[in-house]
Design a protein around this motif. Sequence first.
Motif, PDB file in Angstrom:
ATOM      1  N   GLU A  38      42.991  40.493  52.907  1.00  0.00           N
ATOM      2  CA  GLU A  38      41.701  41.089  53.259  1.00  0.00           C
ATOM      3  C   GLU A  38      40.801  41.244  51.625  1.00  0.00           C
ATOM      4  O   GLU A  38      39.719  41.150  51.582  1.00  0.00           O
ATOM      5  CB  GLU A  38      41.990  42.641  53.708  1.00  0.00           C
ATOM      6  N   ALA A  39      41.765  41.721  50.733  1.00  0.00           N
ATOM      7  CA  ALA A  39      41.204  41.764  49.192  1.00  0.00           C
ATOM      8  C   ALA A  39      40.512  40.435  49.031  1.00  0.00           C
ATOM      9  O   ALA A  39      39.418  40.493  48.326  1.00  0.00           O
ATOM     10  CB  ALA A  39      42.259  41.985  48.466  1.00  0.00           C
ATOM     11  N   LEU A  40      41.010  39.383  49.043  1.00  0.00           N
ATOM     12  CA  LEU A  40      40.606  37.950  48.613  1.00  0.00           C
ATOM     13  C   LEU A  40      39.462  37.778  49.498  1.00  0.00           C
ATOM     14  O   LEU A  40      38.232  37.157  49.164  1.00  0.00           O
ATOM     15  CB  LEU A  40      41.753  36.937  48.715  1.00  0.00           C
ATOM     16  N   ALA A  41      39.472  38.008  50.978  1.00  0.00           N
ATOM     17  CA  ALA A  41      38.088  37.822  51.610  1.00  0.00           C
ATOM     18  C   ALA A  41      37.070  38.691  51.344  1.00  0.00           C
ATOM     19  O   ALA A  41      36.000  38.068  51.251  1.00  0.00           O
ATOM     20  CB  ALA A  41      38.592  38.113  53.235  1.00  0.00           C
ATOM     21  N   ASN A  42      37.259  39.700  50.893  1.00  0.00           N
ATOM     22  CA  ASN A  42      36.374  40.729  50.405  1.00  0.00           C
ATOM     23  C   ASN A  42      35.794  40.256  49.086  1.00  0.00           C
ATOM     24  O   ASN A  42      34.553  40.315  48.757  1.00  0.00           O
ATOM     25  CB  ASN A  42      36.846  42.072  50.377  1.00  0.00           C
ATOM     26  N   ALA A  43      36.649  39.698  48.231  1.00  0.00           N
ATOM     27  CA  ALA A  43      36.234  39.035  46.915  1.00  0.00           C
ATOM     28  C   ALA A  43      35.282  37.752  47.479  1.00  0.00           C
ATOM     29  O   ALA A  43      34.194  37.726  46.426  1.00  0.00           O
ATOM     30  CB  ALA A  43      37.255  38.708  46.218  1.00  0.00           C
ATOM     31  N   GLU A  44      35.426  37.076  48.183  1.00  0.00           N
ATOM     32  CA  GLU A  44      34.624  35.988  48.418  1.00  0.00           C
ATOM     33  C   GLU A  44      33.330  36.486  48.719  1.00  0.00           C
ATOM     34  O   GLU A  44      32.496  35.857  48.388  1.00  0.00           O
ATOM     35  CB  GLU A  44      35.194  35.085  49.609  1.00  0.00           C
ATOM     36  N   GLU A  45      33.299  37.264  49.639  1.00  0.00           N
ATOM     37  CA  GLU A  45      31.979  37.992  50.155  1.00  0.00           C
ATOM     38  C   GLU A  45      31.061  38.512  48.914  1.00  0.00           C
ATOM     39  O   GLU A  45      29.970  38.415  48.744  1.00  0.00           O
ATOM     40  CB  GLU A  45      32.412  39.112  51.363  1.00  0.00           C
ATOM     41  N   ALA A  46      31.775  39.420  48.046  1.00  0.00           N
ATOM     42  CA  ALA A  46      31.347  39.739  47.021  1.00  0.00           C
ATOM     43  C   ALA A  46      30.797  38.670  45.796  1.00  0.00           C
ATOM     44  O   ALA A  46      29.594  38.694  45.394  1.00  0.00           O
ATOM     45  CB  ALA A  46      32.279  40.716  46.205  1.00  0.00           C
TER      46      ALA A  46
END
Length: 76
Positions: A38-46
């Motif tokens: 989830e953290a990496l997916a949020n990073a990709e979005e950001a």
Amino acid sequence: MPSSYSYSVILEPQEGGGFTVLVPALPEVVTEGDSEQEALANAEEAIRAVLAYRRDQGRAPPSDAHPEIRHVTVAA
């Protein structure tokens, strides 16, 4: 066709659970997630959002930063 960019990230486990993600090349990106995925997916979005903002401002995407981790020991 959009360009692809690859950035180094720092994934930091949090004491209470979850992870914080920092992107040294894009200091405006600080995000988190309950799991590593989830953290990496949020990073990709950001990262996408920051790159879009930079593009809209006429600013080129930065090159990747290559962070080096060092340990410093201090007496307190």
